[in-house]
Design an enzyme around this catalytic site. Structure first.
Site, short mmCIF file in Angstrom:
data_model
loop_
_atom_site.label_atom_id
_atom_site.label_comp_id
_atom_site.label_asym_id
_atom_site.label_seq_id
_atom_site.Cartn_x
_atom_site.Cartn_y
_atom_site.Cartn_z
N SER A 7 0.84 -1.20 0.00
CA SER A 7 0.00 0.00 0.00
C SER A 7 0.87 1.24 0.00
CB SER A 7 -0.90 0.02 1.24
OG SER A 7 -1.48 1.30 1.35
N HIS A 32 -1.12 -1.30 -4.17
CA HIS A 32 -2.42 -0.96 -3.60
C HIS A 32 -2.51 0.55 -3.40
CE1 HIS A 32 -6.00 -2.00 -1.14
NE2 HIS A 32 -5.62 -1.04 -0.33
N ASP A 34 -4.83 3.62 -2.01
CA ASP A 34 -5.95 3.93 -1.12
C ASP A 34 -6.51 5.30 -1.42
OD1 ASP A 34 -6.18 1.64 0.69
OD2 ASP A 34 -4.12 2.14 1.24
N MET A 36 -9.32 8.03 -0.49
CA MET A 36 -10.23 8.39 0.62
C MET A 36 -10.78 9.79 0.40
SD MET A 36 -8.01 7.03 3.85
CE MET A 36 -7.00 5.53 3.75
N HIS A 65 -8.30 0.93 -4.16
CA HIS A 65 -9.26 0.70 -3.07
C HIS A 65 -9.99 2.02 -2.80
CE1 HIS A 65 -9.66 -0.37 1.54
NE2 HIS A 65 -10.83 -0.31 0.94
N MET A 67 -12.32 4.22 -0.86
CA MET A 67 -13.03 4.45 0.40
C MET A 67 -13.75 5.78 0.26
SD MET A 67 -9.97 3.01 2.77
CE MET A 67 -8.83 3.17 1.40
N MET A 138 -11.62 -6.04 5.38
CA MET A 138 -10.80 -5.09 6.14
C MET A 138 -10.46 -5.69 7.51
SD MET A 138 -10.22 -2.53 4.18
CE MET A 138 -9.28 -1.60 5.41
N GLY A 146 -1.00 1.70 9.59
CA GLY A 146 -0.31 1.54 10.86
C GLY A 146 -1.16 1.11 12.04
N ASP A 176 -6.69 -6.44 4.21
CA ASP A 176 -6.07 -5.12 4.23
C ASP A 176 -6.13 -4.56 5.65
OD1 ASP A 176 -5.15 -2.57 3.68
OD2 ASP A 176 -6.89 -1.98 2.45
C1 DX5 Z 1 -6.47 1.58 5.48
C2 DX5 Z 1 -5.99 1.24 4.10
C3 DX5 Z 1 -4.85 0.30 4.05
C4 DX5 Z 1 -3.59 0.79 4.70
C5 DX5 Z 1 -2.94 -0.44 5.29
O1 DX5 Z 1 -7.68 2.23 5.39
O2 DX5 Z 1 -7.05 0.66 3.35
O3 DX5 Z 1 -4.59 -0.11 2.71
O4 DX5 Z 1 -2.68 1.39 3.86
O5 DX5 Z 1 -1.84 -0.04 6.01
P1 DX5 Z 1 -1.14 -0.99 7.06
O6 DX5 Z 1 -0.60 -2.18 6.32
O7 DX5 Z 1 -0.10 -0.11 7.66
O8 DX5 Z 1 -2.20 -1.41 8.07
ZN ZN Z 2 -6.57 -0.24 1.39
#
Ligand code: DX5
Ligand code: ZN
Length: 216
Positions: A7, A32, A34, A36, A65, A67, A138, A146, A176
């Protein structure tokens, strides 16, 4: 055998191209991304122009992805920007629109993914299982990298693996959130075959070894 999808939420945004090549050099086949919107989740990241820019500099599979609320408004643009997989959230719209969104993604020749947040029961996915190329479970609350892995999501994978075997055996199962070298085997054991990893991947000293271990 699993696929790792690093990611880029944990990458250095000033050096995104460099970090994409870091992923590739480590042997990762997917990236990946993300997206948002500050509504569906309490954070804002990146959007269509960044996906298009990444497409120009990499041939890795772009696993996007979303969101965002009511993704039906934007999926055509994300498909045009070069996404290979486009995943939307079940909670982000009405059932009717979710069916239509998945259909719209596939009509563009892009693989359609559907995700649920930790609080959504896995059975809610059942009406859509035949319409997806990937299901994303999820293992953290979406919004931030993190966070700690939620092991109590594993029964969702077990349930899906069994259902998909008869309905849609080609469908990939992605996890994820909080995936690292300790939690990756737990996910694979439960049936996951695509593992997203953000902070653990980018923090690891030996990324090629990390990729090899997760993909084992
Ligand atoms: C969270 C994201 C993840 C995130 C995962 O909303 O969808 O893809 O980057 O990060 P780690 O691997 O640090 O949990
Ligand atoms: Zn994600």
């Amino acid at each position: 055998m699993a696929i790792i999808s690093p990611s880029i939420l944990s990458a250095d945004f000033v050096n995104l191209e460099r970090d994409i090549h870091v992923c590739k050099d480590a042997g990762a086949p997917w990236i990946h991304v993300d997206v948002m919107d500050g509504h569906f989740v309490p954070n804002i990241t990146i959007g269509i122009p960044v996906v298009a820019a990444l497409r120009k500099v990499t041939d890795l599979v772009l696993d996007v992805h979303l969101m965002i609320d009511r993704p039906i408004r934007y999926v055509d643009q994300f498909c045009a920007s070069g996404a290979d997989y486009l995943t939307v959230h079940l909670e982000a719209d009405t059932p009717e629109n979710i069916h239509q969104t998945l259909k719209n993604i596939r009509a563009k020749g892009v693989k359609a993914g559907l995700s649920i947040k930790p609080g959504t029961p896995v059975e809610a996915l059942e009406p859509y299982l035949g319409e997806c190329d990937m299901i994303l479970i999820m293992t953290v609350e979406p919004g931030f990298g993190g966070q700690s892995f939620m092991g109590d999501m594993m029964p969702k994978l077990v349930w899906l693996k069994e259902k998909l075997a008869s309905v849609n055996p080609e469908c990939l199962l992605q996890v994820d959130g909080g995936v690292d070298l300790r939690t990756a085997p737990v996910c694979k054991e439960a049936g996951a075959n695509v593992l997203v990893s953000g902070s653990a991947f980018f923090k690891s000293q030996d990324k090629a070894a990390f990729v090899a271990e997760v993909q084992k």
